[in-house]
Design a protein around this motif. Sequence first.
Motif: not given
Length: 114
Positions: A7, A9-12, A18, A90, A108-111
């Motif tokens: 858990s 991750g997200g758009l940063v 993060l 990313t 978990t995606q990190v963008t």
Amino acid sequence: QVQLVESGGGLVQPGGSLRLSCVASGRVSSISTMGWYRQAPGKQRELVALITSGGGTFYGDSGKGRFTISRDNPKNMVYLQINSLKPEDTAVYYCHARSSVHYWGQGTQVTVSS
């Protein structure tokens, strides 16, 4: 069997931070090393960082400098702190655990984008 769930991750925006988390369940007593890998679009999965049950750490080339791995053994958790995020960070970040076999989380995606 060991289950791993990531858990955090997200758009940063570039320059942001993060903290990724991964919780292990199941036969956690069998786990020795835990770690984080990442896979960017069109690229191979690469090592970010590893941590042993005793707290020893190793960073891959992609994880040196801005990444910090840590582990909470009583909570069966491993964390990855990422600072000064760059667009090239990313990727999908995967939690990994090693016992007699290798276990992977779903990722978990990190963008990183403005």
